[in-house]
Design a protein around this motif. Structure first.
Motif, PDB file in Angstrom:
ATOM      1  N   ILE A  27       0.881  -1.165   0.000  1.00  0.00           N
ATOM      2  CA  ILE A  27       0.000   0.000   0.000  1.00  0.00           C
ATOM      3  C   ILE A  27       0.919   1.215   0.000  1.00  0.00           C
ATOM      4  O   ILE A  27       1.864   1.283   0.779  1.00  0.00           O
ATOM      5  CB  ILE A  27      -0.886   0.014   1.257  1.00  0.00           C
ATOM      6  CG1 ILE A  27      -1.748  -1.250   1.320  1.00  0.00           C
ATOM      7  CG2 ILE A  27      -1.750   1.260   1.292  1.00  0.00           C
ATOM      8  CD1 ILE A  27      -2.461  -1.423   2.648  1.00  0.00           C
ATOM      9  N   VAL A  28       0.651   2.158  -0.856  1.00  0.00           N
ATOM     10  CA  VAL A  28       1.422   3.396  -0.889  1.00  0.00           C
ATOM     11  C   VAL A  28       0.599   4.466  -0.181  1.00  0.00           C
ATOM     12  O   VAL A  28      -0.489   4.814  -0.630  1.00  0.00           O
ATOM     13  CB  VAL A  28       1.747   3.828  -2.329  1.00  0.00           C
ATOM     14  CG1 VAL A  28       2.511   5.143  -2.329  1.00  0.00           C
ATOM     15  CG2 VAL A  28       2.526   2.742  -3.047  1.00  0.00           C
ATOM     16  N   ILE A  29       1.131   4.933   0.942  1.00  0.00           N
ATOM     17  CA  ILE A  29       0.443   5.968   1.708  1.00  0.00           C
ATOM     18  C   ILE A  29       1.129   7.297   1.401  1.00  0.00           C
ATOM     19  O   ILE A  29       2.315   7.458   1.668  1.00  0.00           O
ATOM     20  CB  ILE A  29       0.503   5.682   3.221  1.00  0.00           C
ATOM     21  CG1 ILE A  29      -0.134   4.336   3.520  1.00  0.00           C
ATOM     22  CG2 ILE A  29      -0.168   6.792   4.006  1.00  0.00           C
ATOM     23  CD1 ILE A  29       0.068   3.878   4.944  1.00  0.00           C
ATOM     24  N   LYS A  30       0.374   8.212   0.826  1.00  0.00           N
ATOM     25  CA  LYS A  30       0.878   9.549   0.548  1.00  0.00           C
ATOM     26  C   LYS A  30       0.046  10.526   1.350  1.00  0.00           C
ATOM     27  O   LYS A  30      -1.163  10.342   1.490  1.00  0.00           O
ATOM     28  CB  LYS A  30       0.770   9.885  -0.935  1.00  0.00           C
ATOM     29  CG  LYS A  30       1.714   9.099  -1.807  1.00  0.00           C
ATOM     30  CD  LYS A  30       1.650   9.563  -3.230  1.00  0.00           C
ATOM     31  CE  LYS A  30       2.634   8.755  -4.060  1.00  0.00           C
ATOM     32  NZ  LYS A  30       2.760   9.283  -5.411  1.00  0.00           N
ATOM     33  N   GLY A  31       0.737  11.533   1.882  1.00  0.00           N
ATOM     34  CA  GLY A  31      -0.011  12.497   2.654  1.00  0.00           C
ATOM     35  C   GLY A  31       0.775  13.736   2.972  1.00  0.00           C
ATOM     36  O   GLY A  31       1.884  13.943   2.489  1.00  0.00           O
ATOM     37  N   TYR A  72      -0.333  -4.606   7.306  1.00  0.00           N
ATOM     38  CA  TYR A  72      -0.452  -3.537   8.302  1.00  0.00           C
ATOM     39  C   TYR A  72      -1.759  -2.754   8.182  1.00  0.00           C
ATOM     40  O   TYR A  72      -1.911  -1.708   8.808  1.00  0.00           O
ATOM     41  CB  TYR A  72       0.728  -2.570   8.176  1.00  0.00           C
ATOM     42  CG  TYR A  72       2.037  -3.196   8.559  1.00  0.00           C
ATOM     43  CD1 TYR A  72       2.353  -3.436   9.883  1.00  0.00           C
ATOM     44  CD2 TYR A  72       2.952  -3.569   7.581  1.00  0.00           C
ATOM     45  CE1 TYR A  72       3.550  -4.028  10.230  1.00  0.00           C
ATOM     46  CE2 TYR A  72       4.157  -4.152   7.922  1.00  0.00           C
ATOM     47  CZ  TYR A  72       4.451  -4.386   9.249  1.00  0.00           C
ATOM     48  OH  TYR A  72       5.636  -4.974   9.596  1.00  0.00           O
ATOM     49  N   ILE A  73      -2.701  -3.265   7.406  1.00  0.00           N
ATOM     50  CA  ILE A  73      -3.957  -2.565   7.153  1.00  0.00           C
ATOM     51  C   ILE A  73      -4.743  -2.288   8.442  1.00  0.00           C
ATOM     52  O   ILE A  73      -5.479  -1.314   8.529  1.00  0.00           O
ATOM     53  CB  ILE A  73      -4.812  -3.340   6.123  1.00  0.00           C
ATOM     54  CG1 ILE A  73      -5.938  -2.466   5.581  1.00  0.00           C
ATOM     55  CG2 ILE A  73      -5.390  -4.607   6.722  1.00  0.00           C
ATOM     56  CD1 ILE A  73      -5.512  -1.542   4.517  1.00  0.00           C
ATOM     57  N   ASP A  74      -4.575  -3.136   9.476  1.00  0.00           N
ATOM     58  CA  ASP A  74      -5.291  -2.954  10.740  1.00  0.00           C
ATOM     59  C   ASP A  74      -4.413  -2.339  11.831  1.00  0.00           C
ATOM     60  O   ASP A  74      -4.731  -2.435  13.010  1.00  0.00           O
ATOM     61  CB  ASP A  74      -5.859  -4.291  11.217  1.00  0.00           C
ATOM     62  CG  ASP A  74      -6.961  -4.797  10.294  1.00  0.00           C
ATOM     63  OD1 ASP A  74      -7.784  -3.972   9.860  1.00  0.00           O
ATOM     64  OD2 ASP A  74      -6.984  -6.012  10.003  1.00  0.00           O
ATOM     65  N   GLU A  75      -3.320  -1.696  11.436  1.00  0.00           N
ATOM     66  CA  GLU A  75      -2.409  -1.053  12.393  1.00  0.00           C
ATOM     67  C   GLU A  75      -2.602   0.463  12.353  1.00  0.00           C
ATOM     68  O   GLU A  75      -3.157   1.012  11.401  1.00  0.00           O
ATOM     69  CB  GLU A  75      -0.952  -1.383  12.043  1.00  0.00           C
ATOM     70  CG  GLU A  75      -0.614  -2.843  12.098  1.00  0.00           C
ATOM     71  CD  GLU A  75      -0.559  -3.391  13.518  1.00  0.00           C
ATOM     72  OE1 GLU A  75      -0.227  -2.628  14.437  1.00  0.00           O
ATOM     73  OE2 GLU A  75      -0.865  -4.577  13.679  1.00  0.00           O
ATOM     74  N   TYR A  76      -2.106   1.115  13.391  1.00  0.00           N
ATOM     75  CA  TYR A  76      -2.152   2.576  13.459  1.00  0.00           C
ATOM     76  C   TYR A  76      -0.846   3.175  12.967  1.00  0.00           C
ATOM     77  O   TYR A  76       0.228   2.708  13.323  1.00  0.00           O
ATOM     78  CB  TYR A  76      -2.409   3.046  14.889  1.00  0.00           C
ATOM     79  CG  TYR A  76      -3.855   2.933  15.299  1.00  0.00           C
ATOM     80  CD1 TYR A  76      -4.739   3.992  15.091  1.00  0.00           C
ATOM     81  CD2 TYR A  76      -4.341   1.767  15.877  1.00  0.00           C
ATOM     82  CE1 TYR A  76      -6.069   3.892  15.457  1.00  0.00           C
ATOM     83  CE2 TYR A  76      -5.666   1.657  16.247  1.00  0.00           C
ATOM     84  CZ  TYR A  76      -6.527   2.723  16.039  1.00  0.00           C
ATOM     85  OH  TYR A  76      -7.842   2.614  16.406  1.00  0.00           O
ATOM     86  N   LEU A  77      -0.958   4.209  12.174  1.00  0.00           N
ATOM     87  CA  LEU A  77       0.188   4.979  11.724  1.00  0.00           C
ATOM     88  C   LEU A  77       0.294   6.182  12.652  1.00  0.00           C
ATOM     89  O   LEU A  77      -0.675   6.912  12.852  1.00  0.00           O
ATOM     90  CB  LEU A  77      -0.017   5.430  10.275  1.00  0.00           C
ATOM     91  CG  LEU A  77       1.159   6.059   9.559  1.00  0.00           C
ATOM     92  CD1 LEU A  77       2.336   5.071   9.482  1.00  0.00           C
ATOM     93  CD2 LEU A  77       0.759   6.496   8.165  1.00  0.00           C
ATOM     94  N   HIS A  78       1.480   6.378  13.246  1.00  0.00           N
ATOM     95  CA  HIS A  78       1.675   7.422  14.255  1.00  0.00           C
ATOM     96  C   HIS A  78       2.440   8.597  13.672  1.00  0.00           C
ATOM     97  O   HIS A  78       3.317   8.426  12.820  1.00  0.00           O
ATOM     98  CB  HIS A  78       2.430   6.853  15.461  1.00  0.00           C
ATOM     99  CG  HIS A  78       1.645   5.805  16.179  1.00  0.00           C
ATOM    100  ND1 HIS A  78       0.798   6.095  17.212  1.00  0.00           N
ATOM    101  CD2 HIS A  78       1.560   4.468  15.999  1.00  0.00           C
ATOM    102  CE1 HIS A  78       0.232   4.993  17.641  1.00  0.00           C
ATOM    103  NE2 HIS A  78       0.680   3.989  16.908  1.00  0.00           N
TER     104      HIS A  78
END
Length: 154
Positions: A27-31, A72-78
């Motif tokens: 998964i590519v998370i951009k933000g 990691y779809i069910d994990e929290y990103l801090h």
């Protein structure tokens, strides 16, 4: 080995490779991480998963990109940074691209002393100027007495 055996072996290897590819999807998370008070990008914000070595840091404009495994779809990103309150978001709930707004954190300090860089130099000059007061040039004489006693045990 017959042709059917080779076809079955090839099919098994192909299925294993396909399952490995499906399981290793990323998964590519951009933000963007912005200051809640003025909506300006915040540089050097840590973006990470706790208890892992997976993470990144936001750039000078507050933007970040993180490639993660779909496990990691069910994990929290801090999100943490100096002078900002921590925040986190569940990966499953992210709508891409994500914008994280961090609120400024205020630190209450006890009294502090601000001294110029020349403080040590100033202290040494003062100590040097007091040498004549602390160590006079004239001889100093002290009065005292000496007492000796002897005991004869005979």
């Amino acid at each position: 080995m017959g042709k059917k055996t080779l076809d079955i072996a090839f099919l098994i290897v192909f299925l294993q490779a396909f399952i490995a590819v499906v399981n290793s999807q990323t998964i590519v998370i951009k933000g963007n991480v912005v200051n809640e008070s003025d909506n300006k990008g915040i540089p050097n914000i840590n973006v990470f998963f706790k208890n892992t070595r997976i993470g990144t840091v936001s750039d000078l404009n507050g933007k970040f990109t993180l490639n993660i495994s779909n496990k990691y779809i069910d994990e929290y990103l801090h999100f943490t940074g100096v002078s900002f309150n921590e925040d986190s978001i569940l990966i499953r709930e992210i709508k891409f691209p994500v914008t994280i707004k961090l609120s400024p954190k205020t630190y209450v300090l006890s009294e502090i002393y601000v001294m110029p860089d020349s403080t040590l130099h100033t202290l040494l000059k003062k100590a040097y100027s007091k040498i004549p007061i602390n160590y006079p040039d004239v001889p100093t004489m002290y009065e005292g007495f000496y007492r000796e006693s002897a005991q004869n045990d005979e």
